[in-house]
Scaffold this motif. Structure first.
Motif, PDB file in Angstrom:
ATOM      1  N   ASN A   1      -2.538  75.673  88.244  1.00  0.00           N
ATOM      2  CA  ASN A   1      -3.663  75.018  87.579  1.00  0.00           C
ATOM      3  C   ASN A   1      -3.435  74.956  86.069  1.00  0.00           C
ATOM      4  OD1 ASN A   1      -5.129  74.706  89.993  1.00  0.00           O
ATOM      5  ND2 ASN A   1      -5.900  76.797  89.860  1.00  0.00           N
ATOM      6  N   PRO A   2      -4.036  73.977  85.404  1.00  0.00           N
ATOM      7  CA  PRO A   2      -3.949  73.926  83.928  1.00  0.00           C
ATOM      8  C   PRO A   2      -4.680  75.112  83.313  1.00  0.00           C
ATOM      9  CG  PRO A   2      -5.490  72.276  84.760  1.00  0.00           C
ATOM     10  CD  PRO A   2      -4.806  72.842  85.959  1.00  0.00           C
ATOM     11  N   VAL A   3      -4.121  75.662  82.270  1.00  0.00           N
ATOM     12  CA  VAL A   3      -4.701  76.852  81.633  1.00  0.00           C
ATOM     13  C   VAL A   3      -5.683  76.427  80.550  1.00  0.00           C
ATOM     14  CG1 VAL A   3      -4.200  78.988  80.393  1.00  0.00           C
ATOM     15  CG2 VAL A   3      -2.568  78.093  82.056  1.00  0.00           C
ATOM     16  N   PRO A   4      -6.939  76.889  80.614  1.00  0.00           N
ATOM     17  CA  PRO A   4      -7.904  76.534  79.553  1.00  0.00           C
ATOM     18  C   PRO A   4      -7.516  77.176  78.233  1.00  0.00           C
ATOM     19  CG  PRO A   4      -8.839  78.148  81.056  1.00  0.00           C
ATOM     20  CD  PRO A   4      -7.525  77.722  81.662  1.00  0.00           C
ATOM     21  N   VAL A   5      -8.147  76.701  77.178  1.00  0.00           N
ATOM     22  CA  VAL A   5      -7.832  77.219  75.839  1.00  0.00           C
ATOM     23  C   VAL A   5      -8.071  78.717  75.783  1.00  0.00           C
ATOM     24  CG1 VAL A   5      -8.441  77.106  73.393  1.00  0.00           C
ATOM     25  CG2 VAL A   5      -8.352  75.006  74.767  1.00  0.00           C
ATOM     26  N   ARG A   6      -9.206  79.154  76.301  1.00  0.00           N
ATOM     27  CA  ARG A   6      -9.511  80.589  76.382  1.00  0.00           C
ATOM     28  C   ARG A   6      -9.894  80.923  77.812  1.00  0.00           C
ATOM     29  NH1 ARG A   6     -11.501  79.124  71.361  1.00  0.00           N
ATOM     30  NH2 ARG A   6     -10.676  80.356  69.623  1.00  0.00           N
TER      31      ARG A   6
ATOM     32  N   VAL B   1      -4.413  87.146  83.228  1.00  0.00           N
ATOM     33  CA  VAL B   1      -5.141  85.993  83.737  1.00  0.00           C
ATOM     34  C   VAL B   1      -4.415  84.685  83.449  1.00  0.00           C
ATOM     35  CG1 VAL B   1      -7.284  84.687  83.533  1.00  0.00           C
ATOM     36  CG2 VAL B   1      -7.357  87.174  83.632  1.00  0.00           C
ATOM     37  N   ARG B   2      -3.844  84.538  82.252  1.00  0.00           N
ATOM     38  CA  ARG B   2      -3.158  83.283  81.919  1.00  0.00           C
ATOM     39  C   ARG B   2      -1.995  83.041  82.875  1.00  0.00           C
ATOM     40  NH1 ARG B   2      -3.765  80.007  77.706  1.00  0.00           N
ATOM     41  NH2 ARG B   2      -5.253  81.474  76.832  1.00  0.00           N
ATOM     42  N   ARG B   3      -1.217  84.075  83.152  1.00  0.00           N
ATOM     43  CA  ARG B   3      -0.113  83.916  84.104  1.00  0.00           C
ATOM     44  C   ARG B   3      -0.633  83.660  85.508  1.00  0.00           C
ATOM     45  NH1 ARG B   3       3.328  87.825  85.432  1.00  0.00           N
ATOM     46  NH2 ARG B   3       2.488  89.589  84.264  1.00  0.00           N
TER      47      ARG B   3
ATOM     48  N   THR C   1     -13.837  70.429  84.191  1.00  0.00           N
ATOM     49  CA  THR C   1     -12.514  70.667  83.634  1.00  0.00           C
ATOM     50  C   THR C   1     -12.330  72.170  83.421  1.00  0.00           C
ATOM     51  OG1 THR C   1     -13.269  70.521  81.348  1.00  0.00           O
ATOM     52  CG2 THR C   1     -12.653  68.448  82.432  1.00  0.00           C
ATOM     53  N   PRO C   2     -11.097  72.630  83.253  1.00  0.00           N
ATOM     54  CA  PRO C   2     -10.896  74.073  83.055  1.00  0.00           C
ATOM     55  C   PRO C   2     -11.716  74.652  81.912  1.00  0.00           C
ATOM     56  CG  PRO C   2      -8.813  73.021  83.553  1.00  0.00           C
ATOM     57  CD  PRO C   2      -9.813  71.908  83.405  1.00  0.00           C
ATOM     58  N   ASP C   3     -11.846  73.906  80.810  1.00  0.00           N
ATOM     59  CA  ASP C   3     -12.565  74.438  79.650  1.00  0.00           C
ATOM     60  C   ASP C   3     -14.078  74.368  79.806  1.00  0.00           C
ATOM     61  OD1 ASP C   3     -10.286  75.154  78.145  1.00  0.00           O
ATOM     62  OD2 ASP C   3      -9.991  73.070  77.562  1.00  0.00           O
TER      63      ASP C   3
ATOM     64  N   SER D   1     -12.253  80.584  90.030  1.00  0.00           N
ATOM     65  CA  SER D   1     -11.964  79.185  90.330  1.00  0.00           C
ATOM     66  C   SER D   1     -10.669  78.719  89.674  1.00  0.00           C
ATOM     67  CB  SER D   1     -13.133  78.298  89.879  1.00  0.00           C
ATOM     68  OG  SER D   1     -13.180  78.183  88.464  1.00  0.00           O
ATOM     69  N   HIS D   2     -10.292  79.338  88.551  1.00  0.00           N
ATOM     70  CA  HIS D   2      -9.021  79.006  87.905  1.00  0.00           C
ATOM     71  C   HIS D   2      -7.821  79.524  88.703  1.00  0.00           C
ATOM     72  CE1 HIS D   2     -10.747  77.429  84.206  1.00  0.00           C
ATOM     73  NE2 HIS D   2     -11.507  78.497  84.101  1.00  0.00           N
ATOM     74  N   LEU D   3      -8.042  80.502  89.548  1.00  0.00           N
ATOM     75  CA  LEU D   3      -6.949  81.188  90.242  1.00  0.00           C
ATOM     76  C   LEU D   3      -6.742  80.666  91.657  1.00  0.00           C
ATOM     77  CD1 LEU D   3      -7.828  84.843  89.165  1.00  0.00           C
ATOM     78  CD2 LEU D   3      -6.604  83.099  87.890  1.00  0.00           C
ATOM     79  N   VAL D   4      -7.483  79.603  92.031  1.00  0.00           N
ATOM     80  CA  VAL D   4      -7.413  79.052  93.385  1.00  0.00           C
ATOM     81  C   VAL D   4      -6.477  77.851  93.399  1.00  0.00           C
ATOM     82  CG1 VAL D   4      -8.737  77.979  95.244  1.00  0.00           C
ATOM     83  CG2 VAL D   4      -9.752  79.826  93.890  1.00  0.00           C
ATOM     84  N   PRO D   5      -5.474  77.826  94.281  1.00  0.00           N
ATOM     85  CA  PRO D   5      -4.593  76.654  94.368  1.00  0.00           C
ATOM     86  C   PRO D   5      -5.377  75.406  94.755  1.00  0.00           C
ATOM     87  CG  PRO D   5      -3.697  78.522  95.598  1.00  0.00           C
ATOM     88  CD  PRO D   5      -5.091  78.884  95.219  1.00  0.00           C
TER      89      PRO D   5
END
Length: 465
Positions: free
Chosen positions: A459-464, A450-452, A172-174, A387-391
């Motif tokens: 992708n879903p944005v993790p808490v941090r 990074v959040r944007r 998961t993202p977190d 990995s968070h930034l990959v479609p």
């Protein structure tokens, strides 16, 4: 209009989206099982990087090439005159070129078919077989050694593209920062353990009734056997996901054309490209420090080979601690802030290295400890953040560009290091010149929202983060 791949029937699951937590993924226990299997690929292949590339193969293959050289010190692969002392470096460069051609092709094929695991198996066992075959590298067989090195190095690079592409699907993202950090920790643990065994065999080869050359060949082959044996675990536990793709999608094309197509697609995600640029810059610095630290230790600090080998072991051990510790920091403060902190620590480490006294191993060990503590964490968190930034659905394709920046484009740092030494005649000036890579990488990464960037990739944005 979309169509499902045939892997859906084979895997018995629906799409494993980028969040890795889809309802069809079988729940947390199934995800943990895949994560535990995934860690073991780092455990399997890291011994190649540590024992083969870092310690044994360079000096041994150079010695074999020199034994085959003519009176002027040249060997003649394919009729081309090459100084025997340069053969290893040229062979590594050739392996990088081959990897650059193959990585985008393998990444695109994995994304389009959903068959990451068979491709990972092919790359892993090709590399393991080539490494095991290094046992037969004796006498004047420098061409065999060069061929096996090219195959093993390129196979490792391709396998890492496919291995990294599983990360968004099994976590998961977190969880991702922690999972990535544990993977690196597993890799550094195996690298240190096998290197200790190799050094026992190498240092005590006479007591085992072996010549030094045979001991080295056993060390090289053992890395291939280890790679192949432990690759079984991730290949049993990881599973392919069904993919959703456009009907009539074009077949995979040549490596360069696919790379161009991937980069064009990445223009739709400029913030992802911004992170990749920052990573390319500071990772160039990291890779240069890794490759040139032993040169600095031997030439400038006048340290013995045994001291340098112990320093390599120290880096391996403390990189485990650093990777796990920085993974925890990322949970509390976010991956971006933790990476920025590590880049500042890299700069301070190089600054301290500039002032190290010669012929004083204890201070070089202190420098190795500082490198180890920031090495594993900065690499692990960079992987998880990317990995968070990959479609979704383009994991392997995008990670091929990431891996290429890791393995295929890290040439500017060595060039700066070499030019600085050529101009100043001082390895101290050369090592301090690398601070610019960490300073510039820090500045570029600090500017990435990074959040944007995560939101822009869908992708879903993790808490941090």
């Amino acid at each position: 209009m979309t169509e499902r791949t045939e892997n859906e029937a084979e895997s018995g699951a629906g799409g494993g989206g980028a969040d890795g937590a889809g309802g069809d993924d079988g729940g947390a226990s199934a995800r943990r099982r895949e994560q535990h299997g995934w860690y073991f690929y780092d455990f399997a292949c890291s011994v190649y990087s540590t024992s083969v590339l870092t310690v044994f193969l360079g000096p041994y293959l150079t010695a074999v090439a020199k034994a085959a050289a003519d009176a002027e010190g040249y060997v003649h692969p394919l009729g081309i005159p090459v100084r025997a002392g340069s053969f290893f470096a040229y062979t590594v460069s050739l392996s990088v070129i081959l990897a650059v051609l193959v990585m985008p092709l393998a990444g695109a094929a994995a994304d389009r078919t959903g068959r990451k695991k068979p491709l990972l198996a092919a790359a892993a066992y090709t590399g393991a077989a080539a490494t095991t075959g290094m046992f037969f590298l004796d006498g004047h067989r420098y061409l065999l050694g060069g061929f096996l090195l090219v195959v093993a190095n390129a196979s490792l690079a391709v396998s890492m593209v496919l291995y990294n592409a599983f990360l968004p699907q099994i976590s998961t993202p977190d969880e991702r920062d922690t999972v990535s950090s544990r993977g690196w920790a597993f890799g550094y643990t195996s690298g240190a353990f096998v290197l200790v065994l190799n050094l026992v065999l190498f240092q005590g080869h006479d007591s085992f009734g072996l010549s030094e050359g045979v001991a080295v060949r056993i060390c090289l082959a053992s890395a291939g056997l280890w790679w192949g044996a432990f690759a079984i675990i991730p290949l049993r536990r990881l599973r392919d996901r069904a993919v959703v793709r456009e009907a009539g999608a074009a077949p995979a094309v040549s490596g360069w054309r696919q790379l161009v197509a991937t980069l064009k697609d990445m223009r739709r995600y400029p913030l992802t490209l911004s992170f990749l640029l920052a990573y390319l810059v500071y990772n160039d610095g990291v890779q240069t420090v890794i490759s040139q630290a032993s040169v600095y230790g031997s030439e400038e600090l006048q340290l013995e080979q045994s001291t340098l080998i112990v320093a390599v072991l120290l880096v391996q051990v403390l990189a485990v601690v650093g990777a796990l510790a920085m993974g925890r920091l990322a949970v509390a403060y976010g991956a971006k802030r933790t990476i920025l902190g590590s880049l500042a620590a890299w700069g301070l480490t190089l600054g301290a290295g500039y002032f190290l006294p010669a012929r004083t191993p204890v201070w070089f060990f202190a420098l190795a400890a500082m490198i180890g503590l920031v090495l594993g964490g900065s690499q692990a968190l960079s992987r998880s953040l990317f990995s968070h930034l990959v479609p979704a659905g383009k994991e392997a394709e995008y990670f091929s560009a990431y891996e290429m920046s890791d393995r295929g484009l890290s040439w500017v740092g060595p060039l700066v290091f070499g030019l600085t030494y050529q101009v100043t005649g001082s390895y101290r000036d050369a090592i301090i010149s690398l601070v610019v890579f960490f300073a510039l990488g820090f500045a570029l990464l600090a500017r990435v929202p990074v959040r944007r960037a995560v939101e822009a990739a869908g992708n879903p944005v993790p808490v941090r983060v």
